[in-house]
Design a protein around this motif. Structure first.
Motif, PDB file in Angstrom:
ATOM      1  N   THR A  88       1.810  -2.459   5.455  1.00  0.00           N
ATOM      2  CA  THR A  88       0.734  -3.426   5.672  1.00  0.00           C
ATOM      3  C   THR A  88       1.177  -4.487   6.681  1.00  0.00           C
ATOM      4  OG1 THR A  88       1.405  -4.870   3.842  1.00  0.00           O
ATOM      5  CG2 THR A  88      -0.167  -3.100   3.339  1.00  0.00           C
ATOM      6  N   ASP A 115       0.867  -1.183   0.000  1.00  0.00           N
ATOM      7  CA  ASP A 115       0.000   0.000   0.000  1.00  0.00           C
ATOM      8  C   ASP A 115       0.902   1.230   0.000  1.00  0.00           C
ATOM      9  OD1 ASP A 115      -1.596   2.220   0.791  1.00  0.00           O
ATOM     10  OD2 ASP A 115      -2.960   0.913   1.880  1.00  0.00           O
ATOM     11  N   THR A 164      -3.919  -6.361   7.639  1.00  0.00           N
ATOM     12  CA  THR A 164      -4.338  -6.111   6.264  1.00  0.00           C
ATOM     13  C   THR A 164      -4.852  -7.405   5.638  1.00  0.00           C
ATOM     14  OG1 THR A 164      -2.595  -4.431   6.168  1.00  0.00           O
ATOM     15  CG2 THR A 164      -3.627  -5.078   4.071  1.00  0.00           C
TER      16      THR A 164
END
Length: 191
Positions: free
Chosen positions: A57, A52, A184
């Protein structure tokens, strides 16, 4: 800096962690040494890697009552907040890239007032040949993927007991507060 030990699939690391006796998780050296002697092959981590651009994450790989193992994916320039681990031991290995760990001494903390005072201790570099353990006597730290390193990085984190909150600190503002932690992905699947 490359390791002279042949990297193993993540399944081998999990197998080894699951065979560790409970006392190995109460001190730092046995697990740190195990991570150094058992570097993980980067390709075997593919199912657990999610990236990301806005934030690193947290990807859960394995969890037992004794420990949890996660892969954290860091884009160039990303860093964690300064934080603790709820009095749990923590070990970190870096199978991809390299990272810095900034360690702090907690001089004062008042969660109810949201105030704290930290003093910088040291900064160490982690890479495939050099995993590290968070010092239980000074467990406050942050992890950084500095821009000058110029590459993505992945760190594997082993916590001695699973936990879902931690305290974060702002050394600059002298503040602190408790936050909820989230993954995540879990076991290679998006949440």
């Amino acid at each position: 800096m490359l390791t002279t030990v042949k990297p193993v699939p993540i399944t081998k690391l999990i197998e080894g962690l699951r065979q560790m006796p409970e006392p190995a998780f109460t001190v730092t050296e046995p697990i740190r040494r195990f991570l150094q002697e058992t570097p993980v092959d980067a390709d075997s981590l593919a199912p657990y890697l999610t990236w990301d651009r806005q934030h690193y994450t947290r990807n859960l790989i394995d969890r037992t009552p004794l420990y949890e193992l996660m892969a954290i994916c860091w884009e160039v320039g990303q860093m964690s907040s300064v934080h603790n681990h709820r009095d749990q031991n923590c070990w970190m290995a870096v199978p991809i890239g390299r990272l810095q760990v900034e360690n702090f001494h907690l001089v004062h903390q008042d969660i109810a007032q949201g105030s704290s005072r930290l003093e910088p201790l040291n900064t160490i570099e982690m890479n495939i040949a050099h995993p590290c353990a968070v010092d239980p006597s000074d467990p406050v730290h942050r992890v950084i993927n500095p821009r000058e390193f110029g590459e993505r990085a992945v760190s594997l984190h082993v916590y001695s007991r699973p936990f879902d909150t931690c305290v974060v600190y702002s050394p600059e503002q002298g503040t602190c507060g408790e936050i909820q932690l989230h993954f995540t992905t879990e076991y290679g699947k998006a949440k």
